[in-house]
Design a protein around this motif. Structure first.
Motif, PDB file in Angstrom:
ATOM      1  N   GLY A 163       0.791  -1.222   0.000  1.00 11.88           N
ATOM      2  CA  GLY A 163       0.000   0.000   0.000  1.00 11.88           C
ATOM      3  C   GLY A 163       0.822   1.269   0.000  1.00 11.88           C
ATOM      4  N   SER A 164       1.981   1.253   0.649  1.00 20.07           N
ATOM      5  CA  SER A 164       2.797   2.470   0.731  1.00 20.07           C
ATOM      6  C   SER A 164       3.300   2.903  -0.641  1.00 20.07           C
ATOM      7  N   LEU A 168       0.361   4.129  -2.679  1.00 13.95           N
ATOM      8  CA  LEU A 168      -0.099   5.440  -2.219  1.00 13.95           C
ATOM      9  C   LEU A 168       0.740   6.551  -2.821  1.00 13.95           C
ATOM     10  N   ALA A 190      -0.601   9.296  -5.843  1.00  9.69           N
ATOM     11  CA  ALA A 190      -0.689  10.711  -5.479  1.00  9.69           C
ATOM     12  C   ALA A 190      -0.613  11.617  -6.694  1.00  9.69           C
ATOM     13  N   VAL A 235       0.478   0.437   4.628  1.00  5.42           N
ATOM     14  CA  VAL A 235      -0.774   1.139   4.347  1.00  5.42           C
ATOM     15  C   VAL A 235      -1.796   0.109   3.875  1.00  5.42           C
ATOM     16  N   GLU A 290      -7.105   2.118   4.042  1.00  6.88           N
ATOM     17  CA  GLU A 290      -6.485   3.447   4.088  1.00  6.88           C
ATOM     18  C   GLU A 290      -6.243   3.979   2.677  1.00  6.88           C
ATOM     19  N   LEU A 291      -5.827   3.104   1.789  1.00  5.54           N
ATOM     20  CA  LEU A 291      -5.575   3.502   0.408  1.00  5.54           C
ATOM     21  C   LEU A 291      -6.860   3.952  -0.261  1.00  5.54           C
ATOM     22  N   ASP A 348      -7.937   7.374   1.063  1.00  4.93           N
ATOM     23  CA  ASP A 348      -7.112   8.454   0.517  1.00  4.93           C
ATOM     24  C   ASP A 348      -7.525   8.787  -0.914  1.00  4.93           C
ATOM     25  N   VAL A 349      -7.708   7.760  -1.733  1.00  2.84           N
ATOM     26  CA  VAL A 349      -8.099   7.984  -3.121  1.00  2.84           C
ATOM     27  C   VAL A 349      -9.484   8.615  -3.198  1.00  2.84           C
TER      28      VAL A 349
END
Length: 234
Positions: free
Chosen positions: A37-38, A41, A45, A61, A65-66, A69-70
């Protein structure tokens, strides 16, 4: 030649990641795959795909969480993969902004069809005219919705659900009928509809707990009531 639709796959299991990417490439997509995930992410971005496929259980991540964020900055369709098949787990993924989900193990053909359906709905109905219903103005070609002068930010499935209901005002739809019309499922977990209705109400109703536009018909389903009760949704 038109560009290939793009798909990002985020899956920590190397075998699943490789097979999913290969099947989607065979279906004509430009696929980029990430193992955590990191990394995903950071990449997302600056560049979002046409469809995002995320494993919910990722190291670092998480898929949740991903997705969150999206979803804060885009309505890109998200298909969530999960090894946990309980109703609560599936609802949890949907509440974090996913448009669709698949429970592992799944058939690759089903994955292809789900991604294809998400992409097809995202492309929209070119040539369709704007129309107004109740306090809302809908642009089918651009897949956009306004409440008065304010644009309402919807996910892909929220938009699809609202569009279907708005095109059939006052008609009552069961959850199974909405699953088939909006998701293209002939069977599935009807709680998917419940979650998306709740999310829609949070965006178009003055008081989501006492909706005046997107109403529940107890024992039957849901209907969109353009007249509301004289209030204007915010």
């Amino acid at each position: 030649m038109a560009a290939q639709p793009s798909v990002v796959v985020v899956e920590d299991d190397a075998t699943v990641r490789t097979v999913v990417a290969e099947y989607l490439r065979a279906d004509g997509y430009d696929v980029v795959a990430y193992s955590d995930g990191s990394t995903a992410l950071a990449a997302l971005a600056s560049d979002l795909p046409d469809v995002l496929v995320i494993d919910r259980m990722l190291p670092g991540v998480s898929g949740d969480e991903l997705c969150i964020d999206v979803r804060r900055r885009s309505d890109v369709p998200v298909l969530m993969l999960t090894a946990r098949g309980s109703v609560e787990d599936r609802i949890g993924g949907l509440e974090r902004g996913a448009d669709d989900y698949l429970t592992k193990p799944f058939a690759m053909r089903e994955l292809q069809l789900r991604v294809r359906a998400l992409l097809r709905r995202r492309v929209g109905a070119a040539g369709s005219s704007d129309f107004s219903v109740g306090p809302l103005r809908v642009d089918p070609a651009g897949r956009r919705v306004w409440n008065g002068a304010d644009e309402v930010v919807l996910t892909a499935r929220e938009y699809d659900l609202l569009l279907h209901l708005a095109r059939h005002p006052e008609r009552v739809f069961t959850r199974d009928e909405l699953l088939q019309a909006v998701w293209g499922w002939t069977f599935g977990d009807a709680s998917t509809v419940t979650v998306h209705v709740r999310r829609l109400r949070e965006k178009i109703e003055v008081d989501p707990g006492s909706p005046v536009y997107l109403r529940t018909v107890w024992g039957a389903g849901y209907r969109f009531v353009p007249a509301g009760d004289g209030h204007v949704a915010r």
